[in-house]
Scaffold this motif. Sequence first.
Motif, PDB file in Angstrom:
ATOM      1  N   GLU A   1      27.194  46.316  39.253  1.00 14.10           N
ATOM      2  CA  GLU A   1      28.398  46.995  39.773  1.00 14.10           C
ATOM      3  C   GLU A   1      29.681  46.211  39.521  1.00 14.10           C
ATOM      4  O   GLU A   1      30.773  46.710  39.796  1.00 14.10           O
ATOM      5  N   ASP A   2      29.575  44.999  38.998  1.00 16.33           N
ATOM      6  CA  ASP A   2      30.762  44.236  38.607  1.00 16.33           C
ATOM      7  C   ASP A   2      31.234  44.626  37.204  1.00 16.33           C
ATOM      8  O   ASP A   2      32.293  44.158  36.763  1.00 16.33           O
TER       9      ASP A   2
ATOM     10  N   LYS B   1      38.428  40.667  47.291  1.00 20.81           N
ATOM     11  CA  LYS B   1      37.744  41.911  47.649  1.00 20.81           C
ATOM     12  C   LYS B   1      36.444  41.522  48.357  1.00 20.81           C
ATOM     13  O   LYS B   1      35.769  40.572  47.951  1.00 20.81           O
ATOM     14  N   ASP B   2      36.100  42.280  49.399  1.00 24.00           N
ATOM     15  CA  ASP B   2      34.947  41.898  50.215  1.00 24.00           C
ATOM     16  C   ASP B   2      33.672  41.740  49.384  1.00 24.00           C
ATOM     17  O   ASP B   2      32.877  40.816  49.605  1.00 24.00           O
ATOM     18  N   SER B   3      33.459  42.616  48.420  1.00 27.50           N
ATOM     19  CA  SER B   3      32.187  42.618  47.698  1.00 27.50           C
ATOM     20  C   SER B   3      32.022  41.430  46.759  1.00 27.50           C
ATOM     21  O   SER B   3      30.923  41.191  46.246  1.00 27.50           O
TER      22      SER B   3
ATOM     23  N   LYS C   1      26.580  41.167  39.323  1.00 27.70           N
ATOM     24  CA  LYS C   1      25.778  42.352  39.582  1.00 27.70           C
ATOM     25  C   LYS C   1      26.217  43.477  38.636  1.00 27.70           C
ATOM     26  O   LYS C   1      27.371  43.483  38.189  1.00 27.70           O
TER      27      LYS C   1
END
Length: 120
Positions: free
Chosen positions: A88-89, A60-62, A86
């Motif tokens: 958001e992970d 995944k890009d992120s 992060k």
Amino acid sequence: QVQLVESGGGLVQAGGSLRLSCAASGSLFSIGVMGWYRQAPGKQRELVARITNGGSTNYKDSVKGRFTISRDNAKNTMYLQMNNLKPEDTAVYYCNAERIVTVSGRLDAWGQGTLVTVSS
């Protein structure tokens, strides 16, 4: 019967690291593609990274540049090294295996999931 068991999740501060493992057990001969997926609260499950039995990967890009997927075919085990985590992970991470060759034929399987929480 094939089972996938994940381990290695937990609570970590932003910028920290975790290493997830997924071990396949049962009467199996080989596994085609293995992958890590994640599902955050209120969101759909998404692909994080996949690896073929030949070692080809996609991410995944992120997570590119932060996560590394690997596998040990002799041990039927897959890993996900997660660095610079992060908030958001934060999600439940699931192990997936496709085209598992067994004495009964081919099947796919999912693990039960392991929770990764990243605090800010």
